[in-house]
Design a protein around this motif. Sequence first.
Motif, PDB file in Angstrom:
ATOM      1  N   ALA A 181      -2.134 -11.042   5.505  1.00 51.81           N
ATOM      2  CA  ALA A 181      -4.081 -11.043   5.018  1.00 51.81           C
ATOM      3  C   ALA A 181      -3.380 -12.656   4.552  1.00 51.81           C
ATOM      4  O   ALA A 181      -2.126 -13.397   4.899  1.00 51.81           O
ATOM      5  N   LEU A 221      -8.296  -9.447   4.943  1.00 51.89           N
ATOM      6  CA  LEU A 221      -7.262  -8.466   6.227  1.00 51.89           C
ATOM      7  C   LEU A 221      -7.700  -8.917   7.577  1.00 51.89           C
ATOM      8  O   LEU A 221      -8.373  -9.451   8.633  1.00 51.89           O
ATOM      9  N   LEU A 265      -8.435  -6.630   2.356  1.00 49.12           N
ATOM     10  CA  LEU A 265      -8.058  -4.944   1.695  1.00 49.12           C
ATOM     11  C   LEU A 265      -8.383  -5.095  -0.075  1.00 49.12           C
ATOM     12  O   LEU A 265      -7.397  -7.038  -0.455  1.00 49.12           O
ATOM     13  N   LEU A 303      -0.468   0.153   6.007  1.00 48.93           N
ATOM     14  CA  LEU A 303      -1.873   0.044   6.923  1.00 48.93           C
ATOM     15  C   LEU A 303      -0.588   0.250   7.936  1.00 48.93           C
ATOM     16  O   LEU A 303      -1.427   0.672   9.237  1.00 48.93           O
ATOM     17  N   ARG A 317      -7.287   1.666   4.298  1.00 48.30           N
ATOM     18  CA  ARG A 317      -7.819   0.466   3.833  1.00 48.30           C
ATOM     19  C   ARG A 317      -8.681   1.037   2.498  1.00 48.30           C
ATOM     20  O   ARG A 317      -8.299   0.721   1.313  1.00 48.30           O
ATOM     21  N   SER A 351      -7.383   1.348  -1.894  1.00 47.37           N
ATOM     22  CA  SER A 351      -7.952   1.048  -3.255  1.00 47.37           C
ATOM     23  C   SER A 351      -7.868   1.510  -4.403  1.00 47.37           C
ATOM     24  O   SER A 351      -8.675   0.897  -5.258  1.00 47.37           O
TER      25      SER A 351
END
Length: 459
Positions: A250, A260, A270, A287, A301, A305
């Motif tokens: 990232a 990402l 992300l 992930l 993803r 969040s």
Amino acid sequence: MFSLRPGMAFHLIGIGGAGLSALAIVLHEAGYRVSGCDRASSPFTEALRALGIPVHIGHDPAHVGEAEVLVRSSAVPADHPEVRAAEAQGRPVVKREAVIGTLMADRWGIAIAGSHGKTTTTAMIAWIAMAAGRDPTFIVGGLIHGLNRNARAGREDLFIVEADEYDRMFLGLRPRIAVVTTIEHDHPDCYPTPEAFFEAFQAFAEQVPPEGLLVICHADPEARRLADLLERQGRRVIRYGWGPPARWWARPLAVDRFALFREGREAGVLSLSIPGHHHGLNALAALAVAEAVGIPLETAREALSRFPGTARRFEVKGEVRGVRVIDDYAHHPGEIRATLQAARACYPGRSLWVVFQPHTYSRTRALLGEFAAAFEDADHVLLLPIYAARETDTLGVRSEDILQRMSHSDARCVPDFEAAVDFLRRHVRPGDVVLTLGAGDVYRVGEHLLEALKVSEEE
């Protein structure tokens, strides 16, 4: 040892701690009979009682009752009266890893280890699995906000567990997937040298079967060294970090947003609801694990969040008279630095107050210099006396020893919680941010400060 059978009775000594309380929930929900005891009540003991699990406060050989297996925490000595009573009756006495390892046998075990980040990473993986409609068992070292629990017994074979290095607990696990977030020397009472600490993580990783998977942080120097070693052994390793050669990496865009990349290709943005670049790394590990168990990237993803974090990890306790109070479990210099960097990024231009409670005499003595240098991003620092936890004061070390080594412009020791709250009440101003840091009960300072500010507001 012991073999599991339906309805088996377990008694857990130290059930009020994060580790054993989580195990108690899993055993209870899986249909086993569970009881426990601890020296004092806690939020965990009250939650267990609400589930119908008998919890005794105090210790008595009579508590053993009809238990077929006794489980003791690492803080419980071998000569504990309940331990001796069980042994006298020929009942097995084990530590939690023996039970967790037995529960994990023949299941798809995922174990998350590391000096820092293991609680959040474990919680992220459990959260993603639940969001994807999976029905996992999980054991996490902290309460997951949104789920309001630190453990559950699921019906499928996915078993997600935080793998604690203290007392070599993680060496009792046999996962198919192992995550290593960081390897930074800690627990000097168990591991006298950094190399001894590294060797324990190597032993943990080598317990993964040849067909298994190792997910390792390339951004951490010692974890990277472990990944190199394991790859030379022919192990399957997936790396994550801030750039190639990591498979998952990232680029920070903000304190809670990251570009990402997967295998060098852009994979979107992300976004997290918890701040800190260190949490970006934790999310990358989650992930990678999600992909390994067949959860689509977009599902994982999107779940991240909405991940609300865990208790005592950058947890906003409240705000009164414009003073915001945040609590964090950070008790190692590396964790303190990461937490303060996140706070500085979240609250630019605001005055940061830190109340730090060192945790254990052995850690404080071993890392004195690192602690003294860890508070550069704080404007004001209050040091409380050392929280003894499982230790006694035999090393002659005090919080004043940290202060003497600090070059900070505004740091001081305070004798107790009351003094810390009184000092803060008199000196904080609207717009200030107060962080309580430590693995003990320092969070009470923040709670009491909010109450004191509220009283002042009403007067």
